[in-house]
Design an enzyme around this catalytic site. Sequence first.
Site, short mmCIF file in Angstrom:
data_model
loop_
_atom_site.label_atom_id
_atom_site.label_comp_id
_atom_site.label_asym_id
_atom_site.label_seq_id
_atom_site.Cartn_x
_atom_site.Cartn_y
_atom_site.Cartn_z
N ARG A 127 0.44 1.42 -9.79
CA ARG A 127 1.20 2.59 -9.31
C ARG A 127 2.43 2.82 -10.19
O ARG A 127 2.81 3.96 -10.46
CB ARG A 127 1.61 2.38 -7.85
CG ARG A 127 0.42 2.52 -6.91
CD ARG A 127 0.76 2.12 -5.50
NE ARG A 127 1.75 3.00 -4.88
CZ ARG A 127 2.33 2.73 -3.72
NH1 ARG A 127 2.04 1.63 -3.06
NH2 ARG A 127 3.20 3.58 -3.21
N HIS A 148 12.35 2.73 1.64
CA HIS A 148 11.25 1.76 1.48
C HIS A 148 11.22 1.14 0.09
O HIS A 148 10.20 0.62 -0.33
CB HIS A 148 9.90 2.43 1.81
CG HIS A 148 9.74 2.77 3.27
ND1 HIS A 148 8.80 3.66 3.75
CD2 HIS A 148 10.41 2.31 4.37
CE1 HIS A 148 8.89 3.74 5.08
NE2 HIS A 148 9.87 2.93 5.46
N CYS A 159 13.23 -13.88 -13.30
CA CYS A 159 14.27 -12.96 -12.81
C CYS A 159 15.37 -12.87 -13.86
O CYS A 159 15.86 -13.90 -14.33
CB CYS A 159 14.81 -13.51 -11.49
SG CYS A 159 16.31 -12.67 -10.93
N LEU A 216 1.89 19.70 5.49
CA LEU A 216 0.59 20.35 5.31
C LEU A 216 -0.06 20.64 6.66
O LEU A 216 -0.69 21.67 6.86
CB LEU A 216 -0.31 19.43 4.48
CG LEU A 216 -1.56 20.04 3.88
CD1 LEU A 216 -1.23 21.23 3.00
CD2 LEU A 216 -2.32 19.00 3.06
C1 BJW Z 1 1.47 17.18 2.51
C2 BJW Z 1 0.87 17.50 1.31
C3 BJW Z 1 1.43 18.58 0.62
C4 BJW Z 1 -0.22 15.85 2.10
N1 BJW Z 1 2.48 19.21 1.12
N2 BJW Z 1 2.51 17.83 2.99
C5 BJW Z 1 4.45 -0.29 17.25
C6 BJW Z 1 5.14 0.86 17.63
C7 BJW Z 1 6.21 1.35 16.88
C8 BJW Z 1 6.61 0.70 15.72
C9 BJW Z 1 5.94 -0.44 15.35
C10 BJW Z 1 4.87 -0.94 16.11
N3 BJW Z 1 4.40 -2.05 15.49
C11 BJW Z 1 5.15 -2.27 14.38
C12 BJW Z 1 6.08 -1.30 14.27
C13 BJW Z 1 7.08 -1.12 13.19
C14 BJW Z 1 6.40 -0.75 11.89
C15 BJW Z 1 5.55 0.50 12.11
O1 BJW Z 1 6.05 1.61 12.10
N4 BJW Z 1 4.24 0.35 12.23
C16 BJW Z 1 3.37 1.49 12.47
C17 BJW Z 1 2.03 1.21 11.83
C18 BJW Z 1 3.30 1.76 13.96
N5 BJW Z 1 7.46 -0.48 10.94
C19 BJW Z 1 7.98 -1.45 10.20
O2 BJW Z 1 7.54 -2.60 10.22
C20 BJW Z 1 9.19 -1.08 9.39
N6 BJW Z 1 10.23 -2.00 9.64
C21 BJW Z 1 10.83 -2.07 10.84
O3 BJW Z 1 10.51 -1.37 11.79
O4 BJW Z 1 11.85 -3.00 10.87
C22 BJW Z 1 12.55 -3.16 12.11
C23 BJW Z 1 13.91 -2.52 12.00
C24 BJW Z 1 14.04 -1.20 11.62
C25 BJW Z 1 15.30 -0.60 11.55
C26 BJW Z 1 16.42 -1.32 11.84
C27 BJW Z 1 16.31 -2.65 12.22
C28 BJW Z 1 15.03 -3.24 12.30
C29 BJW Z 1 8.87 -1.13 7.91
C30 BJW Z 1 7.93 -0.03 7.51
C31 BJW Z 1 7.58 -0.19 6.04
C32 BJW Z 1 6.59 0.88 5.58
N7 BJW Z 1 6.18 0.57 4.27
C33 BJW Z 1 5.24 1.47 3.58
C34 BJW Z 1 4.86 0.83 2.23
C35 BJW Z 1 6.05 0.96 1.25
C36 BJW Z 1 5.69 0.52 -0.12
C37 BJW Z 1 4.57 1.35 -0.71
O5 BJW Z 1 4.76 2.56 -0.95
O6 BJW Z 1 3.52 0.77 -0.95
O7 BJW Z 1 5.85 2.76 3.36
S1 BJW Z 1 3.82 1.87 4.57
C38 BJW Z 1 3.66 3.53 3.98
O8 BJW Z 1 3.85 4.46 5.10
C39 BJW Z 1 4.82 3.74 3.02
C40 BJW Z 1 5.27 5.13 3.38
O9 BJW Z 1 6.59 5.34 2.95
C41 BJW Z 1 5.08 5.16 4.88
C42 BJW Z 1 4.99 6.54 5.46
O10 BJW Z 1 3.90 7.23 4.92
P1 BJW Z 1 3.99 8.81 4.77
O11 BJW Z 1 5.00 9.16 3.77
O12 BJW Z 1 4.12 9.43 6.09
O13 BJW Z 1 2.57 9.12 4.08
P2 BJW Z 1 1.18 9.51 4.75
O14 BJW Z 1 0.13 9.41 3.70
O15 BJW Z 1 0.91 8.75 5.98
O16 BJW Z 1 1.35 11.03 5.20
C43 BJW Z 1 1.49 12.06 4.24
C44 BJW Z 1 1.69 13.38 4.98
O17 BJW Z 1 1.89 14.39 4.01
C45 BJW Z 1 0.49 13.80 5.83
O18 BJW Z 1 0.95 14.29 7.09
C46 BJW Z 1 -0.13 14.93 5.02
O19 BJW Z 1 -0.74 15.92 5.83
C47 BJW Z 1 1.05 15.49 4.31
N8 BJW Z 1 0.73 16.13 3.03
N9 BJW Z 1 -0.21 16.66 1.10
C48 BJW Z 1 2.98 18.82 2.32
N10 BJW Z 1 0.89 19.00 -0.58
#
Ligand code: BJW
Length: 229
Positions: A55, A105, A132, A198
């Site tokens: 990537r 992130h 590092c 989208l």
């Molecule tokens: C278009 C388009 C176009 C397409 N025009 N639009 C149960 C309930 C609630 C929460 C949790 C739970 N169990 C665990 C959790 C917490 C967990 C979580 O959320 N899990 C879920 C699965 C439920 N979260 C965490 O663990 C986070 N940490 C945390 O909560 O710590 C506790 C804490 C927080 C705050 C304070 C203190 C303590 C960490 C989350 C880390 C996410 N990491 C990733 C990987 C990053 C590295 C990498 O890139 O590889 O981040 S996962 C991945 O998802 C990545 C993204 O940033 C993230 C979001 O994805 P995104 O951007 O929404 O992408 P898509 O593909 O899903 O969607 C794209 C959208 O665009 C779609 O809607 C399309 O329609 C649209 N689109 N083309 C406009 N042209």
Amino acid sequence: MRIVVLTGAGISAESGVPTFRDADGLWEGHRVEDVATPQAYDLKPTTVHRFYDARRSALLQVEPNQAHHALARLEESCGDQLLVVTQNIDDLHERAGSSRVLHMHGELNSALCRGCRQRSRWTSDLVDHPPCPRCGVSELRPDVVWFGEIPYEMDRIHDALLRADLFVSIGTAGAVYPAAGFVQAAASYGARTLELNLQPSEGTDYFSEARHGPAGELVPAWVESLLSR
Ligand code: BJW
């Protein structure tokens, strides 16, 4: 007017960067547990490094699109009244000219040392375990936030949401917390909220207004309407 913009993978889709959860998304060929958790990294570091190395090098082949450029134009006009919080680890906002960007992130062009915990700018591969640059220990991992880890800059983000008059979410599915909860937080603090995506996101009902279509069209139109007021 204080504006907080949250961006996700959809804003970079028209630049050719795959999203996560769409058809042909990044994770179609990878189970999320195989690449996006610290446990996966401990079990299969080579698989995870290859995924992020690929990537990082693919970033060199893509350019910011009209949506990134429009947000940079908005910053030119709004200055420090605008904050972009991105979930994306690419550098397309900065390459379009935005400077007020928080990468909650992490970033592809950064490495995190598991020994000394320092972050270093990093633009080459990590798979061969380079040392590092700060402490010399070969413990560099991608500087990204995986599931179960705490995102970066949460205090600054919370502070900005608290003071925002307008919260705009662009190109995110609203499936990953804490980012998915920002709309409710901003609304509860009194901001107007707008979704540009989208298709309806998982949190679409929480927004005061939602517009659906490609970011490359919706974002420039929204920015132009704001600037012409
Ligand atoms: C278009 C388009 C176009 C397409 N025009 N639009 C149960 C309930 C609630 C929460 C949790 C739970 N169990 C665990 C959790 C917490 C967990 C979580 O959320 N899990 C879920 C699965 C439920 N979260 C965490 O663990 C986070 N940490 C945390 O909560 O710590 C506790 C804490 C927080 C705050 C304070 C203190 C303590 C960490 C989350 C880390 C996410 N990491 C990733 C990987 C990053 C590295 C990498 O890139 O590889 O981040 S996962 C991945 O998802 C990545 C993204 O940033 C993230 C979001 O994805 P995104 O951007 O929404 O992408 P898509 O593909 O899903 O969607 C794209 C959208 O665009 C779609 O809607 C399309 O329609 C649209 N689109 N083309 C406009 N042209």
